[in-house]
Write a protein that holds these residues in place. Structure first.
Motif, PDB file in Angstrom:
ATOM      1  N   ASN A  24      20.225 -51.866  32.321  1.00 42.00           N
ATOM      2  CA  ASN A  24      18.867 -52.335  32.595  1.00 42.00           C
ATOM      3  C   ASN A  24      17.820 -51.340  32.084  1.00 42.00           C
ATOM      4  O   ASN A  24      16.764 -51.744  31.582  1.00 42.00           O
ATOM      5  N   ARG A  25      18.109 -50.054  32.206  1.00 45.54           N
ATOM      6  CA  ARG A  25      17.172 -49.043  31.691  1.00 45.54           C
ATOM      7  C   ARG A  25      17.053 -49.129  30.176  1.00 45.54           C
ATOM      8  O   ARG A  25      15.951 -49.081  29.621  1.00 45.54           O
ATOM      9  N   LEU A  26      18.197 -49.273  29.502  1.00 42.44           N
ATOM     10  CA  LEU A  26      18.179 -49.364  28.042  1.00 42.44           C
ATOM     11  C   LEU A  26      17.424 -50.603  27.598  1.00 42.44           C
ATOM     12  O   LEU A  26      16.605 -50.553  26.666  1.00 42.44           O
ATOM     13  N   ARG A  27      17.667 -51.719  28.261  1.00 42.86           N
ATOM     14  CA  ARG A  27      16.971 -52.961  27.905  1.00 42.86           C
ATOM     15  C   ARG A  27      15.461 -52.795  28.056  1.00 42.86           C
ATOM     16  O   ARG A  27      14.695 -53.260  27.201  1.00 42.86           O
ATOM     17  N   ALA A  28      15.033 -52.142  29.119  1.00 40.03           N
ATOM     18  CA  ALA A  28      13.599 -51.914  29.322  1.00 40.03           C
ATOM     19  C   ALA A  28      13.028 -51.001  28.248  1.00 40.03           C
ATOM     20  O   ALA A  28      11.906 -51.222  27.756  1.00 40.03           O
ATOM     21  N   GLN A  29      13.785 -49.973  27.861  1.00 44.27           N
ATOM     22  CA  GLN A  29      13.331 -49.054  26.812  1.00 44.27           C
ATOM     23  C   GLN A  29      13.135 -49.785  25.486  1.00 44.27           C
ATOM     24  O   GLN A  29      12.257 -49.441  24.692  1.00 44.27           O
ATOM     25  N   LEU A  30      13.958 -50.811  25.255  1.00 45.71           N
ATOM     26  CA  LEU A  30      13.867 -51.587  24.017  1.00 45.71           C
ATOM     27  C   LEU A  30      12.844 -52.721  24.118  1.00 45.71           C
ATOM     28  O   LEU A  30      12.711 -53.521  23.181  1.00 45.71           O
ATOM     29  N   LYS A  31      12.161 -52.774  25.277  1.00 46.26           N
ATOM     30  CA  LYS A  31      11.106 -53.771  25.508  1.00 46.26           C
ATOM     31  C   LYS A  31      11.655 -55.201  25.440  1.00 46.26           C
ATOM     32  O   LYS A  31      10.988 -56.119  24.934  1.00 46.26           O
ATOM     33  N   LEU A  32      12.857 -55.387  25.962  1.00 47.41           N
ATOM     34  CA  LEU A  32      13.460 -56.715  26.032  1.00 47.41           C
ATOM     35  C   LEU A  32      13.261 -57.297  27.426  1.00 47.41           C
ATOM     36  O   LEU A  32      13.221 -56.558  28.413  1.00 47.41           O
ATOM     37  N   PRO A  33      13.134 -58.606  27.542  1.00 49.99           N
ATOM     38  CA  PRO A  33      12.880 -59.241  28.847  1.00 49.99           C
ATOM     39  C   PRO A  33      14.089 -59.171  29.777  1.00 49.99           C
ATOM     40  O   PRO A  33      15.230 -59.114  29.329  1.00 49.99           O
ATOM     41  N   ASP A  34      13.803 -59.196  31.076  1.00 50.95           N
ATOM     42  CA  ASP A  34      14.876 -59.188  32.064  1.00 50.95           C
ATOM     43  C   ASP A  34      14.976 -60.506  32.819  1.00 50.95           C
ATOM     44  O   ASP A  34      15.783 -60.642  33.735  1.00 50.95           O
ATOM     45  N   ARG A  35      14.151 -61.474  32.445  1.00 53.41           N
ATOM     46  CA  ARG A  35      14.181 -62.795  33.078  1.00 53.41           C
ATOM     47  C   ARG A  35      13.936 -63.873  32.019  1.00 53.41           C
ATOM     48  O   ARG A  35      13.251 -63.646  31.025  1.00 53.41           O
ATOM     49  N   LEU A  36      14.474 -65.068  32.265  1.00 56.67           N
ATOM     50  CA  LEU A  36      14.267 -66.174  31.333  1.00 56.67           C
ATOM     51  C   LEU A  36      12.791 -66.565  31.245  1.00 56.67           C
ATOM     52  O   LEU A  36      12.332 -67.017  30.188  1.00 56.67           O
ATOM     53  N   ALA A  37      12.063 -66.389  32.344  1.00 59.37           N
ATOM     54  CA  ALA A  37      10.639 -66.739  32.329  1.00 59.37           C
ATOM     55  C   ALA A  37       9.898 -65.962  31.257  1.00 59.37           C
ATOM     56  O   ALA A  37       8.970 -66.484  30.620  1.00 59.37           O
ATOM     57  N   ALA A  38      10.332 -64.702  31.034  1.00 60.72           N
ATOM     58  CA  ALA A  38       9.688 -63.879  30.001  1.00 60.72           C
ATOM     59  C   ALA A  38      10.105 -64.291  28.605  1.00 60.72           C
ATOM     60  O   ALA A  38       9.526 -63.821  27.620  1.00 60.72           O
ATOM     61  N   CYS A  39      11.101 -65.159  28.507  1.00 61.15           N
ATOM     62  CA  CYS A  39      11.550 -65.701  27.213  1.00 61.15           C
ATOM     63  C   CYS A  39      10.947 -67.077  26.954  1.00 61.15           C
ATOM     64  O   CYS A  39      11.311 -67.747  25.986  1.00 61.15           O
ATOM     65  N   GLY A  40      10.052 -67.513  27.846  1.00 58.41           N
ATOM     66  CA  GLY A  40       9.421 -68.818  27.670  1.00 58.41           C
ATOM     67  C   GLY A  40      10.127 -69.963  28.338  1.00 58.41           C
ATOM     68  O   GLY A  40       9.761 -71.127  28.132  1.00 58.41           O
ATOM     69  N   VAL A  41      11.143 -69.667  29.155  1.00 61.68           N
ATOM     70  CA  VAL A  41      11.884 -70.717  29.868  1.00 61.68           C
ATOM     71  C   VAL A  41      11.381 -70.767  31.306  1.00 61.68           C
ATOM     72  O   VAL A  41      11.631 -69.848  32.098  1.00 61.68           O
ATOM     73  N   GLU A  42      10.657 -71.816  31.656  1.00 61.38           N
ATOM     74  CA  GLU A  42      10.105 -71.932  33.008  1.00 61.38           C
ATOM     75  C   GLU A  42      11.210 -72.250  34.008  1.00 61.38           C
ATOM     76  O   GLU A  42      12.211 -72.891  33.683  1.00 61.38           O
ATOM     77  N   THR A  43      11.001 -71.808  35.242  1.00 66.50           N
ATOM     78  CA  THR A  43      11.999 -72.005  36.296  1.00 66.50           C
ATOM     79  C   THR A  43      12.314 -73.490  36.482  1.00 66.50           C
ATOM     80  O   THR A  43      13.473 -73.878  36.653  1.00 66.50           O
ATOM     81  N   ARG A  44      11.286 -74.325  36.439  1.00 68.02           N
ATOM     82  CA  ARG A  44      11.508 -75.764  36.619  1.00 68.02           C
ATOM     83  C   ARG A  44      12.365 -76.343  35.490  1.00 68.02           C
ATOM     84  O   ARG A  44      13.180 -77.239  35.710  1.00 68.02           O
ATOM     85  N   GLN A  45      12.184 -75.809  34.270  1.00 70.71           N
ATOM     86  CA  GLN A  45      13.006 -76.269  33.151  1.00 70.71           C
ATOM     87  C   GLN A  45      14.468 -75.872  33.361  1.00 70.71           C
ATOM     88  O   GLN A  45      15.374 -76.667  33.107  1.00 70.71           O
ATOM     89  N   LEU A  46      14.656 -74.649  33.811  1.00 70.79           N
ATOM     90  CA  LEU A  46      16.016 -74.169  34.057  1.00 70.79           C
ATOM     91  C   LEU A  46      16.691 -74.999  35.134  1.00 70.79           C
ATOM     92  O   LEU A  46      17.830 -75.458  34.955  1.00 70.79           O
ATOM     93  N   HIS A  47      16.008 -75.218  36.252  1.00 68.82           N
ATOM     94  CA  HIS A  47      16.618 -75.961  37.357  1.00 68.82           C
ATOM     95  C   HIS A  47      16.900 -77.411  36.973  1.00 68.82           C
ATOM     96  O   HIS A  47      17.903 -77.983  37.396  1.00 68.82           O
TER      97      HIS A  47
END
Length: 363
Positions: free
Chosen positions: A304-327
């Protein structure tokens, strides 16, 4: 009884592209994408194919769709090359593999030498019998697994990675780490694949951030290219797992880059798999090799630390996938993940309710 084999001849290091000059035949089909065809990098390949009749198929797009593969297979069968060169990242590699497989059924010559030249450090596709195609209508990714997809030669020239943007380095680099980690705990793992996976993981762990930070050619980029190659050999022998199955399902539906999905999914799958003692021990070994406390929790935290250092998202919402779409797509995504060819080698069985729970965690 177990078996282990590595088919492709691997040429690597500075000047490796010279190996193209030794490829057989007068007719060569180069399969790539439009960006690489115009970037000047393709000229480096063509410079080593002088005197041949070369045709270029440069229509590859990310997540190659089935209809494009069909078009390419027809072009390959009509051209009848003696050698095919796949040039690019995972998409040109996957497209070339499928074009060869289906092109031979359409009348292409039976004896075609297949060389793969990667321009990113990520998929390891140059040494695997895997390819992933997309059905854009149904929103499904289809992994193909067939020894016929294995290239005959892999050519790794680190100079080709000099211009890769940081975001692509991050996405593809996290894919390398996921390949190695999943192969390490996979049901098909052996002492041979473990050795490859350990080396691949530690190389990528040490060099991914420096490669992301560097510009032009660098030692870190060279090491990432090797890590990608080693990880490809590891998972080709051992298999992958639930992380890739979920990434294929989500990528097919929402078109998020594959490595980015793996980066955010993997810690969740790690915790799920670590409920099994053998997987927990092996995750701990990977953590120890990377200088972390020897347990799964430390590996997940470091990831998780490495992913944050690389400025990558940790949730689908940050990738443009809304929670309602996922559900709304949970049943569809669960079915796709459970039907994926990567899931049988996951170290822990994953019932549908567990897969749905993992998907919800990613929202």
């Amino acid at each position: 009884m177990e078996q282990f084999a590595v088919k492709p001849m691997i040429t690597f290091g500075t000047g490796a592209l010279a190996a193209l000059e030794e490829l057989p035949g007068e007719r060569v089909l180069v399969i790539t994408d439009g960006f690489l065809a115009k970037s000047g990098l393709l000229d480096k390949v063509l410079a080593h194919l002088k005197g041949r009749t070369v045709e270029i198929f440069d229509q590859v797009v990310p997540d190659p769709p089935i209809d494009l593969v069909a078009k390419g297979a027809r072009a390959l069968a009509d051209f009848k090359p003696r050698t095919v060169v796949a040039f690019g990242g995972g998409s040109p590699m996957d497209c070339a593999k499928a074009m060869l497989l289906f092109g031979k059924k359409l009348g292409a010559p039976g004896e075609i030498t297949f060389a793969a030249v990667p321009t990113t450090a990520g998929t390891g596709s140059e040494v695997t019998s895997f390819a992933v195609l997309t059905d854009p209508v149904r929103g499904i990714k289809y992994p193909l697994v067939d020894d016929k997809l294995l290239p005959d030669q892999a050519i790794l020239d680190p100079a080709l990675l000099a211009g890769v943007p940081p975001a692509v380095t991050a996405d593809t680099g996290m894919d390398v780490l996921t390949h190695a980690a999943e192969a390490y705990v996979a049901k098909g793992a052996s002492p041979y694949s473990d050795a490859l996976a350990e080396k691949a993981f530690t190389l990528a762990w040490e060099n991914l951030r420096p490669a992301w930070e560097s510009k032009g050619e660098s030692r870190a980029r060279r090491q990432m290219l090797l890590a990608s190659n080693l990880a490809g050999m590891a998972f080709n022998a051992a298999g992958l797992g639930l992380c890739h199955s979920l990434a294929h399902a989500l990528g097919g539906k929402f078109h998020v880059p594959h490595g980015r999905l793996n980066a955010l999914i993997f810690p969740h799958v790690l915790h799920f798999n670590a409920a099994g003692k053998e997987a927990a021990v092996k995750y701990g070994q990977l953590a120890r090799l990377c200088g972390l406390a020897p347990n799964p929790r430390a590996l997940a935290a470091g990831w998780n630390r490495l992913r944050a250092q690389l400025k990558l998202p940790d949730r689908l919402a940050a990738c443009g996938v809304e929670t309602r779409q996922l559900h709304a797509a949970l049943d569809e995504l669960t079915a796709a993940a459970l039907g994926d060819l990567c899931i049988p080698t996951n170290p822990r069985s994953a019932p549908a309710e567990d897969v749905k729970a993992l998907l919800k965690e990613l929202a």
